[in-house]
Design a protein around this motif. Structure first.
Motif, PDB file in Angstrom:
ATOM      1  N   MET B   1       0.892  -1.062   0.284  1.00 20.75           N
ATOM      2  CA  MET B   1      -0.043  -0.445   0.452  1.00 20.75           C
ATOM      3  C   MET B   1       0.927   1.388   0.435  1.00 20.75           C
ATOM      4  O   MET B   1       1.376   1.856   0.672  1.00 20.75           O
ATOM      5  CB  MET B   1      -1.146  -0.199   1.595  1.00 20.75           C
ATOM      6  CG  MET B   1      -1.587   1.190   1.185  1.00 20.75           C
ATOM      7  SD  MET B   1      -3.029   1.010   0.042  1.00 20.75           S
ATOM      8  CE  MET B   1      -4.290  -0.110   0.420  1.00 20.75           C
ATOM      9  N   ASP B   2       0.541   1.985  -0.750  1.00 20.00           N
ATOM     10  CA  ASP B   2       1.568   3.086  -0.951  1.00 20.00           C
ATOM     11  C   ASP B   2       1.326   4.986  -0.221  1.00 20.00           C
ATOM     12  O   ASP B   2       0.007   4.537   0.473  1.00 20.00           O
ATOM     13  CB  ASP B   2       1.068   3.870  -2.555  1.00 20.00           C
ATOM     14  CG  ASP B   2       1.970   3.191  -3.682  1.00 20.00           C
ATOM     15  OD1 ASP B   2       2.524   2.245  -3.250  1.00 20.00           O
ATOM     16  OD2 ASP B   2       2.159   3.321  -4.662  1.00 20.00           O
ATOM     17  N   ASN B   3       2.337   4.698   0.248  1.00 19.17           N
ATOM     18  CA  ASN B   3       1.788   6.723   0.622  1.00 19.17           C
ATOM     19  C   ASN B   3       0.970   6.911   1.592  1.00 19.17           C
ATOM     20  O   ASN B   3       0.380   6.886   1.733  1.00 19.17           O
ATOM     21  CB  ASN B   3       2.111   7.474   0.022  1.00 19.17           C
ATOM     22  CG  ASN B   3       2.452   9.075   0.160  1.00 19.17           C
ATOM     23  OD1 ASN B   3       3.193   9.652   0.816  1.00 19.17           O
ATOM     24  ND2 ASN B   3       1.337  10.184  -0.174  1.00 19.17           N
ATOM     25  N   LEU B   4       1.284   5.518   3.230  1.00 14.65           N
ATOM     26  CA  LEU B   4       0.067   5.690   4.555  1.00 14.65           C
ATOM     27  C   LEU B   4       0.495   6.989   5.356  1.00 14.65           C
ATOM     28  O   LEU B   4      -0.025   7.545   6.373  1.00 14.65           O
ATOM     29  CB  LEU B   4       0.381   4.914   4.615  1.00 14.65           C
ATOM     30  CG  LEU B   4      -0.448   3.448   4.147  1.00 14.65           C
ATOM     31  CD1 LEU B   4      -0.410   1.820   5.097  1.00 14.65           C
ATOM     32  CD2 LEU B   4      -1.943   3.310   3.847  1.00 14.65           C
ATOM     33  N   THR B  40       4.942  -2.373   6.280  1.00 14.33           N
ATOM     34  CA  THR B  40       5.761  -3.019   5.052  1.00 14.33           C
ATOM     35  C   THR B  40       6.674  -2.166   4.822  1.00 14.33           C
ATOM     36  O   THR B  40       8.260  -1.426   5.008  1.00 14.33           O
ATOM     37  CB  THR B  40       5.387  -3.261   4.061  1.00 14.33           C
ATOM     38  OG1 THR B  40       4.765  -2.439   3.045  1.00 14.33           O
ATOM     39  CG2 THR B  40       5.074  -4.636   4.348  1.00 14.33           C
TER      40      THR B  40
END
Lengths: 108, 108
Positions: B1-4, B40
């Motif tokens: 999942m990107d850019n949290l 992650t």
DNA sequence: GCTACTACTTAGTGGCACTGTATAGTGGTA
DNA sequence: TACCACTATACAGTGCCACTAAGTAGTAGC
């Protein structure tokens, strides 16, 4: 509820996108709506800075129209990029909530 | 999942508190645990800054002990203030998730 | 003229996750 | 012995975001 500031980072913008996606609306009304929803400490200034950012990032369309009961209103609607951003927001939100649930259960 | 990143503000610290509350542990292991849980992209540097802050805010007790497989480890446990902060964290989390659910359903 | 409500603007602040670099102990291998 | 991988901590600097605070302006009632 006290001091939600840090936890709202990244989510308040998503809330504003969601509200705009429901109906064409303007900053002052969005603030009232957030207050109604339980975000009681959110004030106009906060919402306006978010709206400026959304416009700068090309996620919304803006139309200025007279109000009748005060200064003119700036009405916002989502464009395609805005709808995509909103979908990404909810995807991230689900991702994080599922991880937090797992953590809370002591999940391995 | 990107850019949290933005969405993790205020919640990552809570995650670390929760992990420490489960068992006495140290920075490197906490990072691995977060990675396992699905966060992650979280790296050591991020976790260490959180641990320093927790200590500065008097929420944890610290004990340095040799490792056998590398440099000494700093083990962390929650004190009373830490447990209270953790409870507040989950209260805030529930508050926000309930508001977001309401918003998403178009709740009035 | 004063107050209250509506409505938008914007410069500055603080907190947090993140980046990048440095230091150091242990063990394997060539 | 030189090198690498893994373990483990430290810390200065960056960027983003919600928030603060102070200002401008239009309408309506007294």
């Amino acid at each position: 509820m006290d001091n939600l500031t840090e936890m709202l980072k990244g989510t308040l913008e998503g809330c504003v996108l969601e509200i705009i996606s429901g109906e064409e609306t303007y900053g002052y009304a969005i603030t009232r709506r957030l207050n109604e929803l339980g975000f009681t400490d959110v004030v106009e200034g906060t919402v306006y800075t978010i709206l400026v950012r959304l416009e700068k990032n090309g996620l919304v369309q803006v139309a200025k129209r007279p109000s009748g009961v005060g200064p003119p209103r700036k009405f916002y609607t989502l464009n395609d990029a805005g709808r995509e951003e909103l979908a990404r927001f909810w995807a991230k939100w689900e991702y994080i909530t599922s991880r937090l649930d797992k953590l809370r259960e002591g999940g391995r």
